[in-house]
Design an enzyme around this catalytic site. Structure first.
Site: not given
Ligand SMILES: [Zn+2]
Length: 432
Positions: A59, A61-62, A93, A151, A231, A304, A308
């Site tokens: 899990h 986020h790239l 996403n 997600d 998560h 996760d 940012h």
């Molecule tokens: Zn999520």
């Protein structure tokens, strides 16, 4: 790396026994007790380090395509290698959303070109993650997606989730469920409870997660499709997962280091680095996370990892985005807060980051044995170090753990026989 490379004087992650291995052509060609590896064209003295199968994070986020200011496949996979990971599954996403087989192929190809870490794309459940029309799940699976997920958003329609589970079933791939009832979440920004009340921040009740967990467990029973609960943070969710396993349903679940390390008290005075979704919960939820891990109710760990921009997190608490980075602190938080206090053995903790996630997603097995891909991690489980977010490989600096003193460090990572990370201080030690 050309020629046969030998890593000596390590200890095996399961047995603790002296262990060495030889690598050639991207694979382990010999492994076992001292003497087993034979001679090498080059040698690494691992001097007491533990050698484990490479870590896997299901899990992350790239952010690429579309969010390159926050992370790229390059920076994210470098961070993964530094965290001891040899494989990650990335969430769809992005902009555009990964709901199309051409983007699945593009991510796979980009990751292979870079070579820092294997990347397994997760494709969207619904077109544009909008919840209105199913994506072409079978085509996405054929293109190489390892799971499906909206997600970042829940699939709010139970009927849509039912159809997704039915369509995904012949692919054998799980639906990764971000469990959040948006009507209960409302405009909430942190866990509902006394801390939110004191700060005057609108809360998100634990029930926003638990009601959706309960719903999707029922849909797993109805369809026979594999529900993987993302998560998990709330005590009630672990009760539900425990119950689903007793019923023999095809349901698995993951949790993240921040849920066993922190509670909503970490928000302190509006610290946006303690703002994530699901939010940090109460002390009893944290205790329930640890209990569920000890019992084996939790199937695997994930980070996760959600980078940012610095300015994004400098906004007022109720405007800042949810999410923290996690790849470069995951193993140390596991060793410091689960192994050191005796909740898990080192071997079990590493299993939850290696073999266990591979089982959940049906990824190929990786072993420290001849014939296996040379994907492994060297770590010092007792080394104390201080987190310095300014030195992260990820573009994200959004961590609540900056300047924390942690125990346990990744020393080096091999992926496909190549060294993808080596800690400078360790590399420069006199023995090497
Ligand atoms: Zn999520």
């Amino acid at each position: 790396m050309s020629g046969r490379q030998v890593i000596r004087n390590a200890r095996h992650w399961k047995t603790g026994e002296p262990f060495e291995l030889a690598v050639e052509g991207g694979r382990i060609v010999a492994a076992g007790a001292p003497g087993a590896a034979g001679a090498g064209a080059s040698e690494v003295d691992a001097a007491g380090a533990v050698v484990s199968a490479g870590l896997v994070d299901l899990h992350v986020h790239l952010r690429e395509p579309g969010g390159e200011g926050r992370e790229t496949i390059e920076t994210g996979t470098r961070a993964a290698a530094a965290g001891g990971f040899t494989a990650v599954a990335c969430m769809p996403n992005t902009q555009p959303v990964i709901d199309d087989k051409a983007w699945v192929s593009w991510i796979l190809q980009r990751a292979v070109e870079l070579g820092h870490c294997r990347v397994h794309p997760i494709a969207a459940v619904t077109v544009g993650q909008k919840g209105a029309a199913l994506a072409e799940l079978i085509a996405l699976a054929e293109a190489g997606a390892v799971a499906f997920s909206d997600d970042g958003h829940p699939v709010m329609s139970a009927e849509m989730m039912r159809r997704a589970l039915e369509y995904a079933k012949p692919t054998g791939l799980p639906i990764v469920c971000h469990e959040e009832d948006l009507t209960l979440r409302g405009q909430g920004h942190m866990n509902e409870g006394p801390v939110a009340a004191r700060l005057g921040v609108r809360g998100i009740p634990a029930a926003a997660e638990v009601v959706m967990v309960r719903r999707d467990i029922e849909l797993a029973e109805l369809t026979g499709g594999h529900v993987h609960l993302a998560h998990l943070s709330a005590a009630g969710s672990f009760d539900a997962l425990r119950d689903a396993k007793r019923r023999g349903l095809p349901v698995t679940g993951e949790t993240c280091p921040h849920y066993w390390t922190l509670t909503d008290e970490a928000v302190g005075e509006y610290d946006t680095h303690a703002k994530m979704n699901p939010p940090l919960r109460a002390a009893r939820d944290r205790a329930a996370v640890i209990e569920a891990i000890r019992e084996g109710v939790v199937d695997c760990f994930v980070t996760d990892h959600a980078p940012h921009g610095f300015e994004d997190k400098r906004q007022p608490f109720d405007q800042a985005p949810f999410g923290i980075v996690g790849l470069e602190t995951a193993l140390a938080l596991t060793l410091t807060f689960l192994v050191k206090p005796g909740h898990l053995t080192l071997a079990r903790a590493l299993e939850l980051w290696t073999e266990a996630p591979r089982r959940v997603f049906g990824l190929p097995e990786v072993a420290l044995a001849a014939g296996s891909p040379a994907d492994f991690t060297l770590l010092d489980p007792g080394l104390e170090w201080t987190v310095d977010a300014s030195r992260f490989r990820t573009k994200g600096r959004n961590t609540p753990f900056d300047q924390w003193k942690l125990t346990g460090k990744v020393l080096a990572t091999w992926c496909g026989g190549e060294i993808t990370h080596m800690e400078e201080s360790w590399m420069e030690a006199p023995a090497r």
